[in-house]
Design a protein around this motif. Structure first.
Motif, short mmCIF file in Angstrom:
data_model
loop_
_atom_site.label_atom_id
_atom_site.label_comp_id
_atom_site.label_asym_id
_atom_site.label_seq_id
_atom_site.Cartn_x
_atom_site.Cartn_y
_atom_site.Cartn_z
N UNK A 95 13.53 -20.02 3.98
CA UNK A 95 12.98 -19.75 2.66
C UNK A 95 12.64 -21.08 2.01
N UNK A 96 11.42 -21.18 1.50
CA UNK A 96 11.01 -22.40 0.82
C UNK A 96 11.87 -22.61 -0.43
N UNK A 97 12.07 -23.85 -0.79
CA UNK A 97 12.92 -24.19 -1.93
C UNK A 97 12.44 -23.53 -3.22
N UNK A 98 11.15 -23.29 -3.33
CA UNK A 98 10.61 -22.64 -4.53
C UNK A 98 10.84 -21.15 -4.57
N UNK A 99 11.44 -20.59 -3.50
CA UNK A 99 11.76 -19.16 -3.42
C UNK A 99 10.51 -18.28 -3.53
N UNK A 100 9.36 -18.82 -3.09
CA UNK A 100 8.13 -18.06 -3.19
C UNK A 100 7.50 -17.75 -1.83
N UNK A 101 7.96 -18.44 -0.79
CA UNK A 101 7.45 -18.22 0.56
C UNK A 101 8.62 -18.27 1.53
N UNK A 125 7.33 -12.78 17.43
CA UNK A 125 6.66 -12.50 16.16
C UNK A 125 6.93 -13.61 15.17
N UNK A 126 5.99 -13.73 14.25
CA UNK A 126 6.11 -14.60 13.09
C UNK A 126 5.69 -13.77 11.89
N UNK A 127 6.54 -13.71 10.89
CA UNK A 127 6.21 -13.04 9.64
C UNK A 127 6.30 -14.08 8.53
N UNK A 128 5.24 -14.16 7.76
CA UNK A 128 5.25 -15.01 6.58
C UNK A 128 5.28 -14.08 5.38
N UNK A 129 6.29 -14.27 4.56
CA UNK A 129 6.51 -13.43 3.38
C UNK A 129 6.14 -14.23 2.14
N UNK A 130 5.61 -13.54 1.13
CA UNK A 130 5.37 -14.17 -0.16
C UNK A 130 6.12 -13.37 -1.23
N UNK A 132 6.07 -12.38 -4.92
CA UNK A 132 5.21 -12.30 -6.09
C UNK A 132 5.70 -11.27 -7.08
N UNK A 133 4.79 -10.79 -7.90
CA UNK A 133 5.14 -9.82 -8.93
C UNK A 133 5.73 -8.54 -8.36
N UNK A 134 5.35 -8.18 -7.13
CA UNK A 134 5.85 -6.97 -6.48
C UNK A 134 7.01 -7.25 -5.54
N UNK A 135 7.61 -8.43 -5.63
CA UNK A 135 8.73 -8.79 -4.76
C UNK A 135 8.23 -9.34 -3.44
N UNK A 136 9.11 -9.37 -2.47
CA UNK A 136 8.79 -9.93 -1.16
C UNK A 136 7.89 -8.98 -0.39
N UNK A 137 6.72 -9.49 0.04
CA UNK A 137 5.79 -8.72 0.85
C UNK A 137 5.28 -9.60 1.99
N UNK A 138 4.85 -8.96 3.06
CA UNK A 138 4.36 -9.68 4.23
C UNK A 138 2.93 -10.16 3.95
N UNK A 139 2.74 -11.48 4.02
CA UNK A 139 1.40 -12.06 3.88
C UNK A 139 0.72 -12.14 5.24
N UNK A 140 1.51 -12.43 6.28
CA UNK A 140 0.98 -12.53 7.64
C UNK A 140 2.04 -12.05 8.62
N UNK A 141 1.62 -11.18 9.52
CA UNK A 141 2.49 -10.72 10.60
C UNK A 141 1.71 -10.96 11.88
N UNK A 142 2.22 -11.83 12.73
CA UNK A 142 1.55 -12.20 13.97
C UNK A 142 2.48 -11.91 15.14
#
Length: 149
Positions: A95-101, A125-130, A132-142
């Motif tokens: 988890x990034x230090x900014x708690x956003x990614x 697999x690699x999942x990148x989560x973001x 945001x306003x709707x909480x944690x969501x998958x930005x990229x799933x590879x």
């Protein structure tokens, strides 16, 4: 010059205040990952697609990327006709230090129905989560395929 007296108790308090949001994020991400696995096992494309950001991307080995939540839901709806089973092994979360990614990695085994017999493939697999306003969501799933070709 200002002198500050630092105590061990003070350092522990500061560290716990700084780490608490990351610990909460890790717990929430683990819940989201469990929701993903459950939706895959239940073959629930609607519930699965809701885990993605509206502009999320799904990229499966040897296929063009699927962009956007509606398209991702449609992809899984079609995939579930052939998918017999799936098994994920989560290996790492950061988890990034900014708690956003955040990102997760691991292994996956998918088994698909064939004309005469089932076919399985192992991948990573690699999942990148973001976050945001709707909480944690998958930005990229590879998902890769470990097959040599």
């Amino acid at each position: 010059m200002v002198m500050v007296k630092v105590t061990l108790r003070g350092l522990i308090l500061v560290a716990s205040l700084l780490l608490a949001p990351l610990a909460q994020a890790e717990s929430t991400l683990e819940e989201q990952f469990e929701a993903l696995q459950s939706a895959m096992l239940d073959k629930d494309h609607q519930r699965l697609s809701e885990l993605f950001a509206y502009d999320g991307i799904l990229h499966i080995a040897n296929m063009p990327p699927v962009e956007g939540r509606p398209a991702i839901g449609g992809f899984f709806s079609r995939l579930f006709f052939f998918l017999e089973s799936t098994r994920y092994t989560h290996e790492y979360t950061s988890i990034a230090a900014g708690n956003d990614v955040a990102w997760m990695t691991g292994r996956v085994v998918n088994t698909f129905a064939g004309d005469r017999e089932s076919t399985s493939y192992d991948g990573k697999f690699l999942m990148i989560w973001e976050n945001g306003d709707d909480g944690w969501q998958i930005a990229l799933y590879s998902v890769s395929n470990n097959a040599p070709n």
